[in-house]
Design an enzyme around this catalytic site. Structure first.
Site, PDB file in Angstrom:
ATOM      1  N   GLY A 107      -3.362  -3.741   8.894  1.00 46.96           N
ATOM      2  CA  GLY A 107      -2.723  -4.365  10.047  1.00 46.96           C
ATOM      3  C   GLY A 107      -2.097  -5.716   9.773  1.00 46.96           C
ATOM      4  O   GLY A 107      -1.892  -6.503  10.701  1.00 46.96           O
ATOM      5  N   ASP A 115      -4.473   3.743  -2.264  1.00 50.48           N
ATOM      6  CA  ASP A 115      -5.597   4.119  -1.405  1.00 50.48           C
ATOM      7  C   ASP A 115      -6.070   5.537  -1.699  1.00 50.48           C
ATOM      8  O   ASP A 115      -5.370   6.500  -1.413  1.00 50.48           O
ATOM      9  CB  ASP A 115      -5.166   4.031   0.065  1.00 50.48           C
ATOM     10  CG  ASP A 115      -4.982   2.587   0.503  1.00 50.48           C
ATOM     11  OD1 ASP A 115      -5.963   1.833   0.447  1.00 50.48           O
ATOM     12  OD2 ASP A 115      -3.859   2.216   0.896  1.00 50.48           O
ATOM     13  N   PHE A 129      -6.845   5.039   7.633  1.00 53.39           N
ATOM     14  CA  PHE A 129      -5.475   5.298   8.071  1.00 53.39           C
ATOM     15  C   PHE A 129      -4.624   4.034   7.992  1.00 53.39           C
ATOM     16  O   PHE A 129      -5.143   2.926   8.188  1.00 53.39           O
ATOM     17  CB  PHE A 129      -5.461   5.790   9.531  1.00 53.39           C
ATOM     18  CG  PHE A 129      -6.353   6.976   9.746  1.00 53.39           C
ATOM     19  CD1 PHE A 129      -5.930   8.258   9.435  1.00 53.39           C
ATOM     20  CD2 PHE A 129      -7.654   6.798  10.219  1.00 53.39           C
ATOM     21  CE1 PHE A 129      -6.765   9.359   9.608  1.00 53.39           C
ATOM     22  CE2 PHE A 129      -8.501   7.887  10.395  1.00 53.39           C
ATOM     23  CZ  PHE A 129      -8.060   9.172  10.086  1.00 53.39           C
ATOM     24  N   GLY A 130      -3.338   4.219   7.751  1.00 51.45           N
ATOM     25  CA  GLY A 130      -2.407   3.104   7.796  1.00 51.45           C
ATOM     26  C   GLY A 130      -1.949   2.881   9.234  1.00 51.45           C
ATOM     27  O   GLY A 130      -2.241   3.694  10.122  1.00 51.45           O
ATOM     28  N   GLY A 131      -1.270   1.779   9.443  1.00 51.68           N
ATOM     29  CA  GLY A 131      -0.629   1.530  10.738  1.00 51.68           C
ATOM     30  C   GLY A 131      -1.557   1.179  11.889  1.00 51.68           C
ATOM     31  O   GLY A 131      -1.178   1.319  13.048  1.00 51.68           O
ATOM     32  N   ASP A 169      -6.877  -6.286   3.937  1.00 53.68           N
ATOM     33  CA  ASP A 169      -6.195  -4.990   4.004  1.00 53.68           C
ATOM     34  C   ASP A 169      -6.310  -4.395   5.402  1.00 53.68           C
ATOM     35  O   ASP A 169      -7.417  -4.167   5.894  1.00 53.68           O
ATOM     36  CB  ASP A 169      -6.842  -4.061   2.960  1.00 53.68           C
ATOM     37  CG  ASP A 169      -6.235  -2.668   2.922  1.00 53.68           C
ATOM     38  OD1 ASP A 169      -5.194  -2.436   3.556  1.00 53.68           O
ATOM     39  OD2 ASP A 169      -6.811  -1.801   2.218  1.00 53.68           O
ATOM     40  N   MET A 187      -8.744   8.423  -0.831  1.00 53.60           N
ATOM     41  CA  MET A 187      -9.660   8.808   0.267  1.00 53.60           C
ATOM     42  C   MET A 187     -10.214  10.198  -0.001  1.00 53.60           C
ATOM     43  O   MET A 187      -9.474  11.098  -0.399  1.00 53.60           O
ATOM     44  CB  MET A 187      -8.890   8.842   1.582  1.00 53.60           C
ATOM     45  CG  MET A 187      -8.209   7.533   1.923  1.00 53.60           C
ATOM     46  SD  MET A 187      -7.318   7.723   3.473  1.00 53.60           S
ATOM     47  CE  MET A 187      -6.606   6.089   3.622  1.00 53.60           C
ATOM     48  N   MET A 199     -11.834   4.678  -1.250  1.00 55.66           N
ATOM     49  CA  MET A 199     -12.534   4.986   0.004  1.00 55.66           C
ATOM     50  C   MET A 199     -13.225   6.323  -0.208  1.00 55.66           C
ATOM     51  O   MET A 199     -12.849   7.367   0.349  1.00 55.66           O
ATOM     52  CB  MET A 199     -11.523   5.005   1.161  1.00 55.66           C
ATOM     53  CG  MET A 199     -11.107   3.596   1.565  1.00 55.66           C
ATOM     54  SD  MET A 199      -9.620   3.563   2.572  1.00 55.66           S
ATOM     55  CE  MET A 199      -8.390   3.584   1.285  1.00 55.66           C
ATOM     56  N   GLY A 227       0.978  -2.076   4.156  1.00 49.81           N
ATOM     57  CA  GLY A 227       1.499  -0.715   4.050  1.00 49.81           C
ATOM     58  C   GLY A 227       2.720  -0.536   4.915  1.00 49.81           C
ATOM     59  O   GLY A 227       3.855  -0.632   4.440  1.00 49.81           O
ATOM     60  N   SER A 228       2.478  -0.335   6.210  1.00 46.89           N
ATOM     61  CA  SER A 228       3.617  -0.083   7.103  1.00 46.89           C
ATOM     62  C   SER A 228       4.569  -1.273   7.184  1.00 46.89           C
ATOM     63  O   SER A 228       5.773  -1.079   7.373  1.00 46.89           O
ATOM     64  CB  SER A 228       3.134   0.336   8.492  1.00 46.89           C
ATOM     65  OG  SER A 228       1.956  -0.328   8.846  1.00 46.89           O
ATOM     66  N   HIS A 234      -8.005   1.284  -4.414  1.00 50.20           N
ATOM     67  CA  HIS A 234      -8.970   1.093  -3.321  1.00 50.20           C
ATOM     68  C   HIS A 234      -9.675   2.429  -3.087  1.00 50.20           C
ATOM     69  O   HIS A 234      -9.099   3.356  -2.522  1.00 50.20           O
ATOM     70  CB  HIS A 234      -8.194   0.614  -2.084  1.00 50.20           C
ATOM     71  CG  HIS A 234      -9.044   0.413  -0.871  1.00 50.20           C
ATOM     72  ND1 HIS A 234      -8.513   0.206   0.377  1.00 50.20           N
ATOM     73  CD2 HIS A 234     -10.392   0.384  -0.709  1.00 50.20           C
ATOM     74  CE1 HIS A 234      -9.500   0.063   1.263  1.00 50.20           C
ATOM     75  NE2 HIS A 234     -10.649   0.182   0.620  1.00 50.20           N
ATOM     76  N   HIS A 266      -1.055  -1.342  -4.446  1.00 47.79           N
ATOM     77  CA  HIS A 266      -2.316  -0.964  -3.798  1.00 47.79           C
ATOM     78  C   HIS A 266      -2.327   0.550  -3.569  1.00 47.79           C
ATOM     79  O   HIS A 266      -1.443   1.104  -2.904  1.00 47.79           O
ATOM     80  CB  HIS A 266      -2.452  -1.713  -2.474  1.00 47.79           C
ATOM     81  CG  HIS A 266      -3.763  -1.524  -1.788  1.00 47.79           C
ATOM     82  ND1 HIS A 266      -4.890  -2.238  -2.116  1.00 47.79           N
ATOM     83  CD2 HIS A 266      -4.132  -0.683  -0.782  1.00 47.79           C
ATOM     84  CE1 HIS A 266      -5.897  -1.866  -1.341  1.00 47.79           C
ATOM     85  NE2 HIS A 266      -5.464  -0.915  -0.517  1.00 47.79           N
ATOM     86  N   MET A 306     -11.855  -5.736   4.772  1.00 49.51           N
ATOM     87  CA  MET A 306     -11.057  -4.785   5.559  1.00 49.51           C
ATOM     88  C   MET A 306     -10.829  -5.366   6.957  1.00 49.51           C
ATOM     89  O   MET A 306     -11.777  -5.789   7.626  1.00 49.51           O
ATOM     90  CB  MET A 306     -11.782  -3.445   5.694  1.00 49.51           C
ATOM     91  CG  MET A 306     -11.831  -2.603   4.435  1.00 49.51           C
ATOM     92  SD  MET A 306     -10.220  -2.179   3.732  1.00 49.51           S
ATOM     93  CE  MET A 306      -9.422  -1.305   5.095  1.00 49.51           C
ATOM     94  N   SER A 341       0.839  -1.200   0.000  1.00 51.81           N
ATOM     95  CA  SER A 341       0.000   0.000   0.000  1.00 51.81           C
ATOM     96  C   SER A 341       0.873   1.249   0.000  1.00 51.81           C
ATOM     97  O   SER A 341       1.649   1.490   0.936  1.00 51.81           O
ATOM     98  CB  SER A 341      -0.903   0.006   1.232  1.00 51.81           C
ATOM     99  OG  SER A 341      -1.410   1.309   1.422  1.00 51.81           O
TER     100      SER A 341
HETATM  101  C1  DX5 Z   1      -6.453   1.760   5.274  1.00 46.77           C
HETATM  102  C2  DX5 Z   1      -5.946   1.443   3.886  1.00 46.77           C
HETATM  103  C3  DX5 Z   1      -4.850   0.475   3.884  1.00 46.77           C
HETATM  104  C4  DX5 Z   1      -3.615   0.917   4.633  1.00 46.77           C
HETATM  105  C5  DX5 Z   1      -2.980  -0.309   5.196  1.00 46.77           C
HETATM  106  O1  DX5 Z   1      -7.582   2.542   5.178  1.00 46.77           O
HETATM  107  O2  DX5 Z   1      -6.984   0.924   3.092  1.00 46.77           O
HETATM  108  O3  DX5 Z   1      -4.523   0.037   2.574  1.00 46.77           O
HETATM  109  O4  DX5 Z   1      -2.689   1.611   3.864  1.00 46.77           O
HETATM  110  O5  DX5 Z   1      -1.916   0.057   5.994  1.00 46.77           O
HETATM  111  P1  DX5 Z   1      -1.263  -0.943   7.035  1.00 46.77           P
HETATM  112  O6  DX5 Z   1      -0.796  -2.146   6.274  1.00 46.77           O
HETATM  113  O7  DX5 Z   1      -0.160  -0.127   7.618  1.00 46.77           O
HETATM  114  O8  DX5 Z   1      -2.331  -1.293   8.034  1.00 46.77           O
HETATM  115 ZN    ZN Z   2      -6.405  -0.041   1.161  1.00 44.73          ZN
END
Ligand code: DX5
Ligand code: ZN
Length: 220
Positions: free
Chosen positions: A176, A34, A142-144, A174, A36, A67, A196-197, A65, A32, A136, A7
């Site tokens: 965590g 994202d 948000f990531g992380g 997707d 938003m 959102m 992502g992270s 993706h 991927h 999901m 991501s």
């Molecule tokens: C969250 C995004 C994810 C996000 C995942 O809303 O859809 O794609 O980047 O990030 P991690 O892998 O850090 O949870």
């Molecule tokens: Zn995503």
């Protein structure tokens, strides 16, 4: 076959092109992306111009993706920007059947995403129309964030339902997901892993290799 979809939300935006090239070179088959809108989710990320500018970095699948509320409004523009797969949220589409058909009519693969609290049964009527279902495992935005473990049961039940109907639809997970829990996610029945992270939080090249090694070991 198992696919890693790094991501870009967690990438370093000042060298975004390089980040894409790195993960693609190391074997990530999907990128991927994202998007938003500050409405469907609280945050705002990026849109078509950014996607267009990185399109030339790789031939890998651009997995977008959305959102975004009523994402059908942007399907044509996303296709023009370089999206190969457009994944929309069930919760964000008033006319989901129409939106899926619109995406496929534009020549993209169609995915539908479900928030953690949305039951898989909401997709019963369109199961045989979609190329991918995204479960999901965090609340989007948000990531992380921390992986929500009850979503594993949704993955298991969805895979069983698809098997029952003889469908080989992709299941993407997707949020965590890292090297510590990815096996559980694969065991549950997912075949496309977003990270992502866990990819960009350190040495992205080494992290992609570690994920792919885990996939290979799992497949044995
Ligand atoms: C969250 C995004 C994810 C996000 C995942 O809303 O859809 O794609 O980047 O990030 P991690 O892998 O850090 O949870
Ligand atoms: Zn995503």
């Amino acid at each position: 076959m198992y696919i890693l979809a790094p991501s870009l939300l967690a990438a370093d935006f000042k060298k975004l092109g390089q980040e894409v090239e790195t993960v693609a070179r190391e074997g990530a088959e999907y990128i991927h992306i994202d998007v938003m809108d500050g409405m469907f989710v609280p945050s705002i990320s990026f849109g078509m111009p950014v996607i267009k500018s990185i399109r030339s970095c790789t031939d890998k699948v651009f997995d977008v993706h959305m959102m975004v509320e009523e994402p059908g409004r942007y399907a044509e523009d996303m296709k023009a920007a370089g999206a190969d797969l457009l994944c929309v949220h069930q919760e964000a589409c008033r006319h989901l059947d129409r939106t899926i058909n619109q995406i496929k009519g534009l020549g993209m693969k169609a995915g539908v995403a479900l928030n953690p609290a949305t039951p898989i049964e909401t997709l019963d009527c369109v199961l045989d129309q979609v190329d991918m279902i995204l479960i999901m495992s965090v609340n989007p935005g948000f990531g992380g964030q921390k992986f929500i473990s009850y979503t594993l049961d949704k993955v298991r039940r969805l895979r069983a339902k698809l098997d029952e109907r003889g469908l080989h639809t992709d299941i993407q997970v997707d949020g965590g997901v890292g090297l510590g829990n990815v096996r559980q996610v694969l065991e549950a029945g997912a075949n496309i892993i977003v990270a992502g992270s866990a990819v960009f939080g350190g040495d992205a090249a080494a992290n992609v290799r570690a994920f792919i090694k885990t996939f290979e070991e799992f497949q044995k």
